[in-house]
Motif scaffolding. Structure first.
Motif, PDB file in Angstrom:
ATOM      1  N   ALA A   1       0.833  -1.202   0.000  1.00 51.84           N
ATOM      2  CA  ALA A   1       0.000   0.000   0.000  1.00 51.84           C
ATOM      3  C   ALA A   1       0.873   1.260   0.000  1.00 51.84           C
ATOM      4  CB  ALA A   1      -0.925  -0.001   1.215  1.00 51.84           C
ATOM      5  N   ILE A   2       1.941   1.265   0.794  1.00 49.83           N
ATOM      6  CA  ILE A   2       2.866   2.399   0.818  1.00 49.83           C
ATOM      7  C   ILE A   2       3.503   2.586  -0.563  1.00 49.83           C
ATOM      8  CG2 ILE A   2       5.026   3.289   1.760  1.00 49.83           C
ATOM      9  CD1 ILE A   2       2.931   3.496   3.830  1.00 49.83           C
ATOM     10  N   ARG A   3       3.940   1.496  -1.158  1.00 50.71           N
ATOM     11  CA  ARG A   3       4.588   1.587  -2.475  1.00 50.71           C
ATOM     12  C   ARG A   3       3.608   2.069  -3.545  1.00 50.71           C
ATOM     13  NH1 ARG A   3       6.762  -3.469  -0.590  1.00 50.71           N
ATOM     14  NH2 ARG A   3       8.930  -3.190   0.095  1.00 50.71           N
ATOM     15  N   MET A   4       2.362   1.635  -3.436  1.00 52.27           N
ATOM     16  CA  MET A   4       1.355   2.067  -4.403  1.00 52.27           C
ATOM     17  C   MET A   4       1.075   3.558  -4.245  1.00 52.27           C
ATOM     18  SD  MET A   4      -2.506   0.582  -5.002  1.00 52.27           S
ATOM     19  CE  MET A   4      -1.915  -1.107  -5.053  1.00 52.27           C
ATOM     20  N   ALA A   5       0.956   4.012  -3.000  1.00 52.64           N
ATOM     21  CA  ALA A   5       0.738   5.440  -2.764  1.00 52.64           C
ATOM     22  C   ALA A   5       1.918   6.258  -3.279  1.00 52.64           C
ATOM     23  CB  ALA A   5       0.517   5.692  -1.277  1.00 52.64           C
ATOM     24  N   TYR A   6       3.133   5.724  -3.066  1.00 45.81           N
ATOM     25  CA  TYR A   6       4.343   6.397  -3.564  1.00 45.81           C
ATOM     26  C   TYR A   6       4.299   6.519  -5.080  1.00 45.81           C
ATOM     27  CZ  TYR A   6       9.257   7.090  -4.746  1.00 45.81           C
ATOM     28  OH  TYR A   6      10.429   7.577  -5.266  1.00 45.81           O
ATOM     29  N   LYS A   7       3.859   5.469  -5.746  1.00 50.36           N
ATOM     30  CA  LYS A   7       3.780   5.461  -7.207  1.00 50.36           C
ATOM     31  C   LYS A   7       2.924   6.616  -7.719  1.00 50.36           C
ATOM     32  CE  LYS A   7       1.938   2.606 -11.000  1.00 50.36           C
ATOM     33  NZ  LYS A   7       1.319   1.297 -11.348  1.00 50.36           N
ATOM     34  N   TYR A   8       1.897   6.989  -6.933  1.00 49.61           N
ATOM     35  CA  TYR A   8       0.992   8.057  -7.355  1.00 49.61           C
ATOM     36  C   TYR A   8       1.334   9.400  -6.709  1.00 49.61           C
ATOM     37  CZ  TYR A   8      -1.783   4.694  -9.888  1.00 49.61           C
ATOM     38  OH  TYR A   8      -2.192   3.751 -10.799  1.00 49.61           O
ATOM     39  N   GLY A   9       2.577   9.527  -6.263  1.00 49.85           N
ATOM     40  CA  GLY A   9       3.075  10.838  -5.864  1.00 49.85           C
ATOM     41  C   GLY A   9       2.875  11.224  -4.419  1.00 49.85           C
ATOM     42  N   ILE A  10       2.412  10.321  -3.574  1.00 48.49           N
ATOM     43  CA  ILE A  10       2.193  10.635  -2.157  1.00 48.49           C
ATOM     44  C   ILE A  10       3.496  10.412  -1.410  1.00 48.49           C
ATOM     45  CG2 ILE A  10       0.862  10.064  -0.092  1.00 48.49           C
ATOM     46  CD1 ILE A  10      -1.389   9.126  -2.000  1.00 48.49           C
ATOM     47  N   ARG A  11       3.968  11.443  -0.697  1.00 47.28           N
ATOM     48  CA  ARG A  11       5.310  11.407  -0.109  1.00 47.28           C
ATOM     49  C   ARG A  11       5.336  11.581   1.405  1.00 47.28           C
ATOM     50  NH1 ARG A  11       5.844   9.614  -4.372  1.00 47.28           N
ATOM     51  NH2 ARG A  11       7.303  10.173  -6.051  1.00 47.28           N
ATOM     52  N   TYR A  12       4.237  11.989   2.019  1.00 48.82           N
ATOM     53  CA  TYR A  12       4.236  12.280   3.454  1.00 48.82           C
ATOM     54  C   TYR A  12       3.251  11.353   4.168  1.00 48.82           C
ATOM     55  CZ  TYR A  12       6.639  16.502   1.950  1.00 48.82           C
ATOM     56  OH  TYR A  12       7.533  17.377   1.398  1.00 48.82           O
ATOM     57  N   TYR A  13       3.757  10.637   5.203  1.00 48.38           N
ATOM     58  CA  TYR A  13       2.953   9.635   5.891  1.00 48.38           C
ATOM     59  C   TYR A  13       3.077   9.808   7.407  1.00 48.38           C
ATOM     60  CZ  TYR A  13       3.222   7.436   1.295  1.00 48.38           C
ATOM     61  OH  TYR A  13       3.153   7.195  -0.049  1.00 48.38           O
ATOM     62  N   SER A  14       1.997   9.542   8.084  1.00 45.98           N
ATOM     63  CA  SER A  14       1.983   9.527   9.547  1.00 45.98           C
ATOM     64  C   SER A  14       1.056   8.385   9.944  1.00 45.98           C
ATOM     65  CB  SER A  14       1.469  10.867  10.091  1.00 45.98           C
ATOM     66  OG  SER A  14       1.535  10.890  11.493  1.00 45.98           O
ATOM     67  N   ASN A  15       1.651   7.244  10.287  1.00 46.45           N
ATOM     68  CA  ASN A  15       0.887   5.997  10.341  1.00 46.45           C
ATOM     69  C   ASN A  15       0.721   5.444  11.748  1.00 46.45           C
ATOM     70  OD1 ASN A  15       0.790   6.299   7.596  1.00 46.45           O
ATOM     71  ND2 ASN A  15       2.245   4.670   7.133  1.00 46.45           N
ATOM     72  N   TYR A  16      -0.480   4.929  12.010  1.00 42.72           N
ATOM     73  CA  TYR A  16      -0.838   4.411  13.323  1.00 42.72           C
ATOM     74  C   TYR A  16      -0.391   2.957  13.487  1.00 42.72           C
ATOM     75  CZ  TYR A  16      -4.005   8.437  13.163  1.00 42.72           C
ATOM     76  OH  TYR A  16      -4.541   9.703  13.050  1.00 42.72           O
ATOM     77  N   LEU A  17       0.172   2.642  14.648  1.00 37.80           N
ATOM     78  CA  LEU A  17       0.583   1.274  14.979  1.00 37.80           C
ATOM     79  C   LEU A  17      -0.019   0.903  16.334  1.00 37.80           C
ATOM     80  CD1 LEU A  17       2.862   2.412  12.994  1.00 37.80           C
ATOM     81  CD2 LEU A  17       4.309   0.622  13.969  1.00 37.80           C
ATOM     82  N   LEU A  18      -1.012   0.054  16.310  1.00 36.84           N
ATOM     83  CA  LEU A  18      -1.642  -0.409  17.535  1.00 36.84           C
ATOM     84  C   LEU A  18      -0.710  -1.377  18.258  1.00 36.84           C
ATOM     85  CD1 LEU A  18      -4.552  -0.130  18.847  1.00 36.84           C
ATOM     86  CD2 LEU A  18      -5.017  -2.377  17.847  1.00 36.84           C
ATOM     87  N   TYR A  19      -0.640  -1.257  19.579  1.00 38.61           N
ATOM     88  CA  TYR A  19       0.110  -2.245  20.353  1.00 38.61           C
ATOM     89  C   TYR A  19      -0.637  -2.556  21.647  1.00 38.61           C
ATOM     90  CZ  TYR A  19       1.920   1.531  23.381  1.00 38.61           C
ATOM     91  OH  TYR A  19       2.026   2.578  24.258  1.00 38.61           O
ATOM     92  N   ASN A  20      -0.268  -3.646  22.280  1.00 38.54           N
ATOM     93  CA  ASN A  20      -0.916  -4.122  23.506  1.00 38.54           C
ATOM     94  C   ASN A  20      -2.233  -4.850  23.233  1.00 38.54           C
ATOM     95  OD1 ASN A  20      -0.956  -4.360  26.418  1.00 38.54           O
ATOM     96  ND2 ASN A  20      -2.579  -2.832  26.450  1.00 38.54           N
ATOM     97  N   ALA A  21      -2.538  -5.113  21.960  1.00 35.07           N
ATOM     98  CA  ALA A  21      -3.754  -5.862  21.641  1.00 35.07           C
ATOM     99  C   ALA A  21      -3.533  -7.351  21.931  1.00 35.07           C
ATOM    100  CB  ALA A  21      -4.126  -5.657  20.174  1.00 35.07           C
ATOM    101  N   ASP A  22      -4.619  -8.114  21.911  1.00 35.97           N
ATOM    102  CA  ASP A  22      -4.544  -9.536  22.257  1.00 35.97           C
ATOM    103  C   ASP A  22      -3.632 -10.315  21.313  1.00 35.97           C
ATOM    104  OD1 ASP A  22      -6.309  -8.850  24.183  1.00 35.97           O
ATOM    105  OD2 ASP A  22      -8.057  -9.851  23.322  1.00 35.97           O
TER     106      ASP A  22
END
Length: 540
Positions: A361-382
């Motif tokens: 998904a990141i590579r696909m977004a990059y292909k279409y010119g998207i360069r800035y990301y701020s991504n959520y990472l859940l932790y402590n889940a089961d």
């Protein structure tokens, strides 16, 4: 009617959209509205009070707030409680407050509030004016805030959206929402969309939404011109008069704005314009009605101010703040979405099993010119282990390096739906590890940057170092340079590496229970580093 809108005094980024819509509804009925965040110390009795709620872990604070405001109405039937917590814990709130008007879900008809005009309050425009009633600063309040869809195509066990909003569906027209806000409150530079899964909607609807936003100026070119301040002040003044709201804050704002211009504080102006502006200000000050005089001198003022109006166009940005679902990425959808100026693009990475899906998904977004990301990472889940969080962070570091993109990680601690505090510990975690993660990310205010050297310094260069850091005393993490320079970190490491696996488990169990003594000498030797003599003295 006199209506009080209340949000408990928890910290939050977004203004209370539900209350802003209720305000619009009541103002359309000619009612007086006042908004307060927290406990409003006043002697007034209100005809109605609406209290919003948010996270379930603020349950105690919410109940305390409700109990206070029960004394500020003639009857408990005049208080209405809504929002996320109220939707998820309706029965608990009814039992603990004795109130009947606990409203789950969205207010799709005013009959829920006892009115017979059958207005869908959930689709009404937001009333941004109520935010001036409180001193609290909502970071997102300077943007357009809206939904284009509600619900989600998924039924993730850790997410409340299916319970709150149900299946994914298009809501009210985004063009109408933005146009209404722009006409009433002036233009805003950026747009924050709170859709839970925008890529789950059919392609034709997605294309229409993007086209509508492009037509409103949200595209990959500079279209935003900062609005005319004086015009906005005057328009706000008219609204305040209509709704019986005090105009004193506007009077102060207008005087400060004009005086800053006249004194050159805003920017340097010619002597001739300075003289003319000063004369107009003196006229406004001497007039018995400042705003009546302002209307009289408006054209003359604008002629002067327009000379210095910022005429530079700026880039607008769109933020799908709840994140995009990597599983829904397709070439067609991303080619459409990339026509919006996404900054940042947020893509959730909650489970290590989706590593390839996420990376693609990141590579696909990059292909279409998207360069800035701020991504959520859940932790402590089961399903999540500490090493899973480390490996997901490492994936982001590697993607940032290989694609040369800005990619920030936002670890977010999981708590089950319905928990009344933040104390939940996942089956693969312990209390000490969770506090260690918090200590690490507190240093950078929750953000994990893309640079490898920072990542390895904060989280370790491999899993062994990561687990060693998680086991450290928390002051050794936060004030790492101090403890390393004084040799304490190495002393702790020497003692820690002598422990067997069984001893390390015992150590972490003791620490998670805030116990600093053990019957085993080797464990006791390590525990001393977690006690007062080794605590960091901020005064020194």
């Amino acid at each position: 009617m006199k209506i009080l809108l209340v949000e408990p005094d928890y910290k939050n980024k977004y203004p209370p959209m539900g209350l802003m819509k209720i305000s619009t509804y009541h103002k359309n009925k000619g009612d007086y509205i006042f908004f307060y965040k927290g406990i409003y110390d006043c002697d007034e009795i209100w005809d109605r009070i609406y209290i919003t709620t948010l996270f379930t872990f603020d349950y105690t604070k919410v109940v305390k707030t409700i109990e206070y405001y029960k004394k500020k109405v003639r009857s408990s039937s005049d208080i209405y409680i809504g929002g996320i917590l109220a939707s998820l814990m309706t029965v608990d709130l009814k039992n603990d407050t004795g109130l009947d008007n606990i409203i789950p879900g969205r207010i799709t008809t005013s009959s829920i509030l006892g009115y017979d005009d059958d207005i869908n309050i959930d689709t009404l425009p937001l009333d941004y004016d109520i935010l001036s009633d409180t001193k609290y600063n909502y970071p997102a309040s300077k943007s357009y805030i809206a939904y284009t869809s509600r619900g989600c195509v998924n039924k993730c066990s850790f997410c409340a959206v299916p319970d709150l909003e149900g299946d994914l569906k298009i809501t009210n027209n985004i063009a109408n929402q933005i146009t209404s806000i722009r006409d009433n409150y002036g233009d805003k530079k950026d747009l924050m969309l709170l859709d839970n899964n925008i890529l789950g909607i059919p392609v034709p609807e997605l294309k229409k939404i993007v086209t509508d936003l492009n037509n409103l100026g949200f595209k990959n070119s500079k279209t935003f011109l900062y609005p005319n301040v004086l015009k906005n002040i005057l328009n706000t003044y008219y609204r305040y008069l209509d709704h019986g709201k005090t105009t004193l804050p506007l009077l102060i704002k207008c005087k400060n704005y004009l005086n800053d211009f006249a004194t050159g504080k805003t920017r340097r102006i010619s002597q001739a314009n300075k003289k003319s502006l000063t004369e107009i200000i003196e006229y406004l000050e001497d007039h018995y009605d400042f705003f009546e005089a302002l209307e009289e001198k408006y054209d003359e003022l604008q002629k002067i101010l327009n000379v210095y109006q910022n005429k530079i166009l700026y880039q607008r940005y769109v933020d799908f703040n709840q994140g995009l679902d990597a599983r829904e990425f397709t070439e067609e959808k991303i080619s459409i979405l990339s026509k919006l100026p996404l900054k940042p693009c947020r893509i959730a990475f909650d489970n290590i099993i989706f590593k390839e899906t996420y990376s693609n998904a990141i590579r696909m977004a990059y292909k279409y010119g998207i360069r800035y990301y701020s991504n959520y990472l859940l932790y402590n889940a089961d399903f999540d282990k500490p090493e899973d969080l480390y490996n997901r962070l490492l994936v982001n570091i590697e993607l940032a390096e290989s694609l040369d993109i800005q990619l920030f990680s936002f670890p977010m601690k999981y708590a089950p739906i319905g928990e009344k505090n933040r104390n939940y510990i996942g089956p693969h975690w312990n209390r000490h590890y969770l506090r260690s993660i918090q200590a690490i990310i507190n240093v950078t205010k929750g953000v994990v940057v893309k640079e490898r050297d920072f990542f390895e310094r904060a989280f370790g260069s491999d899993l062994n170092e990561f687990y060693e850091i998680l086991a450290m005393p928390h002051d050794f993490i936060v004030y790492r340079n101090y403890y390393e320079e004084h040799g304490y970190t190495q002393q702790w490491r020497n003692s820690f590496t002598e422990l067997t696996n069984e001893d390390r488990i015992l150590l972490l169990n003791e620490l998670s229970q805030s116990k600093y003594a053990s019957e085993k000498p080797a464990v006791n030797e390590v525990l001393k580093f977690y006690t007062q003599p080794y605590r960091f003295d901020k005064k020194n």
